[in-house]
Design a protein around this motif. Structure first.
Motif, mmCIF file in Angstrom:
data_model
loop_
_atom_site.group_PDB
_atom_site.id
_atom_site.type_symbol
_atom_site.label_atom_id
_atom_site.label_comp_id
_atom_site.label_asym_id
_atom_site.label_seq_id
_atom_site.Cartn_x
_atom_site.Cartn_y
_atom_site.Cartn_z
ATOM 1 N N THR A 43 0.827 -1.205 0.000
ATOM 2 C CA THR A 43 0.000 0.000 0.000
ATOM 3 C C THR A 43 0.862 1.255 0.000
ATOM 4 N N GLU A 44 2.019 1.180 0.656
ATOM 5 C CA GLU A 44 2.917 2.330 0.764
ATOM 6 C C GLU A 44 3.911 2.433 -0.404
ATOM 7 N N GLY A 45 3.740 1.606 -1.434
ATOM 8 C CA GLY A 45 4.521 1.841 -2.647
ATOM 9 C C GLY A 45 5.479 0.765 -3.088
ATOM 10 N N CYS A 46 5.539 -0.374 -2.395
ATOM 11 C CA CYS A 46 6.443 -1.441 -2.831
ATOM 12 C C CYS A 46 5.833 -2.202 -4.004
ATOM 13 N N ASP A 47 6.623 -2.375 -5.050
ATOM 14 C CA ASP A 47 6.192 -3.162 -6.211
ATOM 15 C C ASP A 47 6.357 -4.655 -5.972
ATOM 16 N N GLY A 48 7.255 -5.001 -5.076
ATOM 17 C CA GLY A 48 7.540 -6.400 -4.831
ATOM 18 C C GLY A 48 8.081 -6.611 -3.437
ATOM 19 N N LEU A 49 8.010 -7.859 -2.981
ATOM 20 C CA LEU A 49 8.504 -8.233 -1.664
ATOM 21 C C LEU A 49 9.443 -9.420 -1.825
ATOM 22 N N VAL A 50 10.594 -9.323 -1.206
ATOM 23 C CA VAL A 50 11.550 -10.429 -1.197
ATOM 24 C C VAL A 50 11.478 -11.067 0.178
ATOM 25 N N LEU A 51 11.094 -12.329 0.203
ATOM 26 C CA LEU A 51 10.888 -13.055 1.456
ATOM 27 C C LEU A 51 12.040 -14.012 1.706
ATOM 28 N N SER A 52 12.339 -14.227 2.975
ATOM 29 C CA SER A 52 13.355 -15.208 3.388
ATOM 30 C C SER A 52 14.723 -14.922 2.783
ATOM 31 N N GLY A 53 15.058 -13.646 2.721
ATOM 32 C CA GLY A 53 16.424 -13.270 2.375
ATOM 33 C C GLY A 53 17.234 -13.069 3.644
ATOM 34 N N THR A 54 18.314 -12.311 3.539
ATOM 35 C CA THR A 54 19.128 -12.006 4.712
ATOM 36 C C THR A 54 18.283 -11.336 5.788
ATOM 37 N N THR A 55 17.526 -10.308 5.385
ATOM 38 C CA THR A 55 16.687 -9.575 6.323
ATOM 39 C C THR A 55 15.578 -10.443 6.885
ATOM 40 N N GLY A 56 15.149 -11.429 6.109
ATOM 41 C CA GLY A 56 14.084 -12.324 6.545
ATOM 42 C C GLY A 56 14.546 -13.473 7.410
ATOM 43 N N GLU A 57 15.796 -13.428 7.856
ATOM 44 C CA GLU A 57 16.357 -14.421 8.780
ATOM 45 C C GLU A 57 16.295 -15.843 8.208
ATOM 46 N N SER A 58 16.603 -15.980 6.937
ATOM 47 C CA SER A 58 16.511 -17.289 6.283
ATOM 48 C C SER A 58 17.360 -18.376 6.934
ATOM 49 N N PRO A 59 18.524 -18.064 7.534
ATOM 50 C CA PRO A 59 19.284 -19.163 8.152
ATOM 51 C C PRO A 59 18.579 -19.830 9.323
ATOM 52 N N THR A 60 17.590 -19.149 9.920
ATOM 53 C CA THR A 60 16.959 -19.702 11.121
ATOM 54 C C THR A 60 15.475 -20.000 10.930
ATOM 55 N N THR A 61 15.004 -19.987 9.680
ATOM 56 C CA THR A 61 13.635 -20.435 9.413
ATOM 57 C C THR A 61 13.689 -21.780 8.696
ATOM 58 N N THR A 62 12.713 -22.614 8.973
ATOM 59 C CA THR A 62 12.688 -23.948 8.383
ATOM 60 C C THR A 62 12.168 -23.887 6.946
ATOM 61 N N ASP A 63 12.360 -24.978 6.225
ATOM 62 C CA ASP A 63 11.846 -25.052 4.857
ATOM 63 C C ASP A 63 10.328 -24.886 4.852
ATOM 64 N N ALA A 64 9.660 -25.527 5.804
ATOM 65 C CA ALA A 64 8.202 -25.425 5.868
ATOM 66 C C ALA A 64 7.760 -23.994 6.170
#
Length: 301
Positions: A43-64
């Motif tokens: 709503t505030e102007g992002c065209d896209g979202l990148v999930l489970s990257g560095t900022t998304g703490e991917s090393p500590t989230t499970t595959d599920a």
């Protein structure tokens, strides 16, 4: 008569947020919070979202958890924004598995970081990316961040990878502006600034936009840099980039990971965030107060 060639539209939009992964107070995945945050960012102007990257703490989230996050955010934003799923690991086989899972969950593309820790040579780096790109129909964003992985994607490797039909973009955290321009000038890869201080500089030489951690905090302000440049007001674009410098420095260069600082400020603002997962630790009160002050000054500018 002068003829011009239209610049290809960026594959995932221009203004992308490297979204944090909200957790509950107990540390569980907060899918409701992720949906609310995703909706706010779009709503505030992002065209896209990148999930489970560095900022998304991917090393500590499970595959599920990674798959569940893609499904939940897709439900929240529908087709209003692109979703790029971080699938990079140090293991080619595991990366392929995550790519296939992201495709099934509804992602529009995948972000693939250079394999870390093992420090493979360039021919092995190239083969890793080709294997992942061959595994699904999803377009691939190469993530070049040698400060974290220990290994560059060298410009000559980029040039070869650009020939692959599904390798379409780069998140550039190389801090090698000359190398970046070399690849830009010789390929059609969409380059996204992964370092906020380079948003305007990279855009001005042909970049496609940004994939930003700070966009979790001020999505509209960062997008306005690109909008001003596109409108031909380069002086305003430069001023907006400069105005964001304090918050960028406070968030990304204050000795703490961006995930930690962003979650501290989002929690302070009452937005979905929650704790970070160990081994990361929360920011202290002094850090949070400094972030809030920088945030308020930018919002008032």
């Amino acid at each position: 008569m002068t003829t011009t060639t239209a610049t290809p539209a960026p594959p995932f939009g221009r203004a992308l947020c490297a979204m944090i992964t909200p957790f509950t107070d107990s540390g569980a995945l907060d899918l409701d919070g992720a949906q609310r945050l995703a909706d706010l960012l779009v709503t505030e102007g992002c065209d896209g979202l990148v999930l489970s990257g560095t900022t998304g703490e991917s090393p500590t989230t499970t595959d599920a958890e990674k798959s569940a996050l893609v499904r939940a955010v897709r439900e929240a934003v529908g087709e209003r924004a692109s979703i790029v799923a971080g699938v990079g690991t140090a293991d080619t086989r595991h990366t392929v598995e995550l790519t296939l899972a992201a495709e099934k969950a509804g992602a529009d593309g995948v972000l693939v970081v250079t394999p870390y820790y093992s420090r493979p040579p360039q021919d092995a780096v190239e083969e890793h990316f080709r294997t992942v790109a061959d595994a699904s129909e999803l377009p691939v964003v190469l993530y070049d961040i040698p400060g974290r992985t220990g290994t560059r994607i060298e410009p000559d490797t980029m040039l070869r990878l650009a020939a692959h039909p599904r390798i379409v973009a780069v998140k550039d955290c190389s801090y090698d502006f000359l190398g970046t321009q070399k690849v830009l000038s010789r390929t059609e890869l969409a380059y996204y600034a992964g370092c906020e201080e380079h948003i305007l500089a990279l855009y001005a030489v042909g970049g496609s936009g940004y994939i930003s951690t700070v966009a979790n905090l001020v999505p509209r302000q960062l997008r306005s840099i690109l909008d001003a440049f596109d409108a031909g007001d380069t002086a305003r674009a430069a001023r907006l980039q400069q105005q964001a410098t304090e918050l960028i420095e406070s968030t990304m260069a204050a000795g703490l990971p961006g995930t930690v600082t962003v979650k501290a400020l989002l929690n302070d603002l009452g937005r979905p965030a929650g704790p970070v997962r160990a081994p990361l630790r929360p920011a202290g009160r002094e850090t949070a107060d400094g972030l809030r002050s920088a945030y308020e000054r930018l919002r008032a500018a």
